[in-house]
Write a protein that holds these residues in place. Structure first.
Motif, PDB file in Angstrom:
ATOM      1  N   GLY A 128     -54.061  21.871  35.685  1.00  0.00           N
ATOM      2  CA  GLY A 128     -54.259  20.812  36.676  1.00  0.00           C
ATOM      3  C   GLY A 128     -55.559  20.966  37.433  1.00  0.00           C
ATOM      4  O   GLY A 128     -56.297  19.995  37.649  1.00  0.00           O
ATOM      5  N   GLY A 152     -50.214   9.816  41.495  1.00  0.00           N
ATOM      6  CA  GLY A 152     -50.716  10.676  40.428  1.00  0.00           C
ATOM      7  C   GLY A 152     -50.216  10.242  39.066  1.00  0.00           C
ATOM      8  O   GLY A 152     -50.936  10.321  38.076  1.00  0.00           O
ATOM      9  N   THR A 153     -48.972   9.749  39.011  1.00  0.00           N
ATOM     10  CA  THR A 153     -48.421   9.272  37.739  1.00  0.00           C
ATOM     11  C   THR A 153     -49.164   8.036  37.256  1.00  0.00           C
ATOM     12  O   THR A 153     -49.447   7.894  36.061  1.00  0.00           O
ATOM     13  CB  THR A 153     -46.923   8.949  37.909  1.00  0.00           C
ATOM     14  N   HIS A 182     -51.130  19.816  31.730  1.00  0.00           N
ATOM     15  CA  HIS A 182     -50.696  20.004  33.117  1.00  0.00           C
ATOM     16  C   HIS A 182     -49.370  19.289  33.374  1.00  0.00           C
ATOM     17  O   HIS A 182     -48.423  19.869  33.943  1.00  0.00           O
ATOM     18  CB  HIS A 182     -51.770  19.478  34.064  1.00  0.00           C
ATOM     19  N   THR A 183     -49.274  18.037  32.955  1.00  0.00           N
ATOM     20  CA  THR A 183     -48.062  17.257  33.198  1.00  0.00           C
ATOM     21  C   THR A 183     -46.850  17.898  32.523  1.00  0.00           C
ATOM     22  O   THR A 183     -45.791  18.084  33.144  1.00  0.00           O
ATOM     23  CB  THR A 183     -48.263  15.819  32.684  1.00  0.00           C
ATOM     24  N   ALA A 208     -58.260   6.077  38.386  1.00  0.00           N
ATOM     25  CA  ALA A 208     -57.434   7.212  37.963  1.00  0.00           C
ATOM     26  C   ALA A 208     -57.836   8.480  38.694  1.00  0.00           C
ATOM     27  O   ALA A 208     -56.980   9.248  39.162  1.00  0.00           O
ATOM     28  CB  ALA A 208     -57.552   7.408  36.450  1.00  0.00           C
ATOM     29  N   VAL A 264     -55.033  17.211  31.221  1.00  0.00           N
ATOM     30  CA  VAL A 264     -54.116  16.354  31.979  1.00  0.00           C
ATOM     31  C   VAL A 264     -52.732  16.347  31.323  1.00  0.00           C
ATOM     32  O   VAL A 264     -51.696  16.487  31.993  1.00  0.00           O
ATOM     33  CB  VAL A 264     -54.674  14.927  32.082  1.00  0.00           C
ATOM     34  N   LEU A 265     -52.709  16.180  30.002  1.00  0.00           N
ATOM     35  CA  LEU A 265     -51.437  16.184  29.281  1.00  0.00           C
ATOM     36  C   LEU A 265     -50.734  17.535  29.422  1.00  0.00           C
ATOM     37  O   LEU A 265     -49.520  17.602  29.691  1.00  0.00           O
ATOM     38  CB  LEU A 265     -51.680  15.866  27.806  1.00  0.00           C
ATOM     39  N   ALA A 276     -55.488  10.635  41.320  1.00  0.00           N
ATOM     40  CA  ALA A 276     -55.194  12.038  41.011  1.00  0.00           C
ATOM     41  C   ALA A 276     -55.719  12.959  42.101  1.00  0.00           C
ATOM     42  O   ALA A 276     -55.122  14.004  42.386  1.00  0.00           O
ATOM     43  CB  ALA A 276     -55.788  12.402  39.660  1.00  0.00           C
ATOM     44  N   PHE A 280     -52.316   9.197  35.853  1.00  0.00           N
ATOM     45  CA  PHE A 280     -52.064   9.795  34.539  1.00  0.00           C
ATOM     46  C   PHE A 280     -52.011   8.715  33.455  1.00  0.00           C
ATOM     47  O   PHE A 280     -52.611   8.857  32.387  1.00  0.00           O
ATOM     48  CB  PHE A 280     -50.747  10.577  34.594  1.00  0.00           C
ATOM     49  N   PHE A 323     -55.486   7.390  32.804  1.00  0.00           N
ATOM     50  CA  PHE A 323     -56.241   8.345  31.999  1.00  0.00           C
ATOM     51  C   PHE A 323     -55.896   8.203  30.515  1.00  0.00           C
ATOM     52  O   PHE A 323     -56.772   8.188  29.651  1.00  0.00           O
ATOM     53  CB  PHE A 323     -55.954   9.781  32.453  1.00  0.00           C
TER      54      PHE A 323
END
Length: 452
Positions: free
Chosen positions: A64, A144-145, A111-112, A181, A108-109, A185, A148, A151
């Motif tokens: 993140g 943040g979603t 981290h989520t 985005a 990003v992926l 974030a 995401f 992004f």
């Protein structure tokens, strides 16, 4: 068929090796140093990592932090800061941006997924339930979603297969979703990031990074074009045909010396007509800039470029730039080869007129009538120590001039030259391979791409 025009004179024999900028080497070093500082932030704020949940959550925190830092770097690379653009080069910055974009989306992926997984292990809940809890109950995580999702949408649109199906203008404007985005974030990181909550120094550093980048983007991508549009009052003076499907657009304006453009650079041109006002496309200067007038030469290859042939004198124009590092600053030795394919002659024509030393131009086109600006090139060669070769259709003695043998026959002592290369993507790839086989070092092959 080939034809050659060559003369020698003493006017262009003075060669002074330009000083090479250290900026292209310093920029990657600074980026990696920043990444190390971000990792140090996590390290200093992490007392210990225990068990699978701790390791997975820790990995989520790291990815993140790196994704946030990567977002700031991506915006900086495309902020069109002159110091970076003129030394590193627009095309190299774009390649770094594309590579960094893939890395950032991956972070990003990761981290989520890692955060959801790590938190679900810690709280002994299911992944779906943990996701719902995070999104709906953690501060700013709904924003943040949304960031995401934006992004991911930008990543999909930036894939090569998707880009081929849309115009440059459409792709360009959809890309602005990245700004939203990053903004969404940013708030989520400061509200939820364990490394920022209660850490005033880290918060200040993060604010300084993102506000600094935002200021550069706002100034160079938005305020500066408006300021220059008002200041320089550019207008179309005339449109002249140069070859089938190729026209030169002559422009006049005020204080154009303040633009600071040099041969080899390009600007992004916004023609204020009903069909063209909403987009700014890159076109190179096809003649050395003058305090009162500029010129671009454009081949009809799409809706925007085709419309330029219909421009009327007096049309208002806004110009952003100049951009690019495809200039005399890249030259390292006295001998220079300019290798042009089709409308790639545009920036090379301006360089051909102004580069000192021993200069050779090889200009390739399908037909003799497609050789745009030929009379000017012959006149330039007649004034200085220069040689121009025109290559059209089939050639005698070898199948193509874009081979190591063909280029060596046209340009003796080829390996001792700097080479400026501009043309269609296929031609530039073929020519680059031929030049390397002929012994030209990669560091002396200069190319700037305008592909998006």
């Amino acid at each position: 068929m080939t034809s050659t025009f060559a003369t020698t004179d003493t006017d262009r024999t003075h060669h002074r090796r330009p000083r090479r900028s250290v900026v292209p080497a310093l920029v990657p070093a600074a980026i990696w140093a920043g990444a190390a500082a971000v990792l140090a932030l996590w390290w200093s704020d992490t007392a210990s990592v225990v068990g699978p949940a701790g390791w997975i959550t820790g990995a989520g925190r790291i990815t993140g932090l790196m994704a946030g830092y990567g977002s700031a770097v991506l915006l900086l690379l495309m902020a069109r800061v002159p110091l970076l653009d003129h030394t590193v080069g627009t095309d190299r910055l774009a390649r770094w941006h594309a590579w960094g974009g893939r890395c950032t989306i991956s972070l990003v992926l990761a981290h989520t997924l890692l955060i959801i997984w790590g938190y679900s292990l810690t709280s002994h809940t299911g992944v779906v339930g943990q996701t719902s809890t995070l999104v709906l109950h953690y501060p700013d995580l709904l924003k943040g979603t949304i960031g995401f999702v934006l992004f991911l949408a930008t990543a999909v649109l930036s894939a090569r297969a998707a880009r081929r199906r849309m115009s440059y203008e459409t792709w360009h404007y959809l890309h602005f979703a990245t700004y939203l985005a990053v903004f969404l974030a940013f708030g989520h990181q400061l509200s939820d990031g364990a490394d920022f909550v209660g850490n005033r120094l880290a918060q200040i550093a993060w604010y300084a990074l993102f506000l600094g980048v935002a200021a550069l983007v706002a100034w160079y991508r938005f305020a500066m074009p408006v300021r220059r549009g008002v200041r320089h009052r550019l207008r179309v003076a005339a449109v002249h045909p140069e070859a089938p499907g190729v026209v030169s657009v002559h422009l006049t304006g005020e204080h154009l010396d303040e633009l600071g453009g040099v041969p080899g650079q390009f600007l992004r041109w916004r023609f204020l007509t009903r069909e063209l006002w909403w987009t700014a496309n890159p076109y190179s200067l096809s003649a050395p800039p003058h305090p009162r007038h500029l010129r671009i030469t454009v081949k009809s290859a799409g809706g925007h470029s085709a419309a330029l042939a219909r421009l009327r004198p007096g049309t208002r124009v806004w110009a952003e730039g100049p951009y690019g590092g495809f200039t005399a600053r890249r030259r390292t030795v006295p001998k220079v080869l300019l290798l042009a394919g089709g409308v790639g002659i545009t920036p090379l024509r301006a360089l051909f007129e102004t580069l000192p030393g021993q200069v050779t131009l090889v200009y390739r086109a399908r037909r003799a009538e497609d050789l745009a600006l030929r009379a000017e090139l012959d006149a330039i060669a007649a004034r200085g120590q220069a040689t121009v070769h025109y290559v059209t259709g089939g050639t005698a003695g070898y199948s193509s001039p874009l081979t190591a043998r063909g280029l060596s026959e046209l340009v003796p002592d080829l390996a001792a030259h700097d080479v400026y290369l501009c043309g269609p993507p296929g031609m530039t790839r073929t020519a680059t391979e031929a030049l390397r086989r002929a012994g030209v070092p990669a560091r002396r092959i200069h190319h700037e791409s305008f592909e998006f």
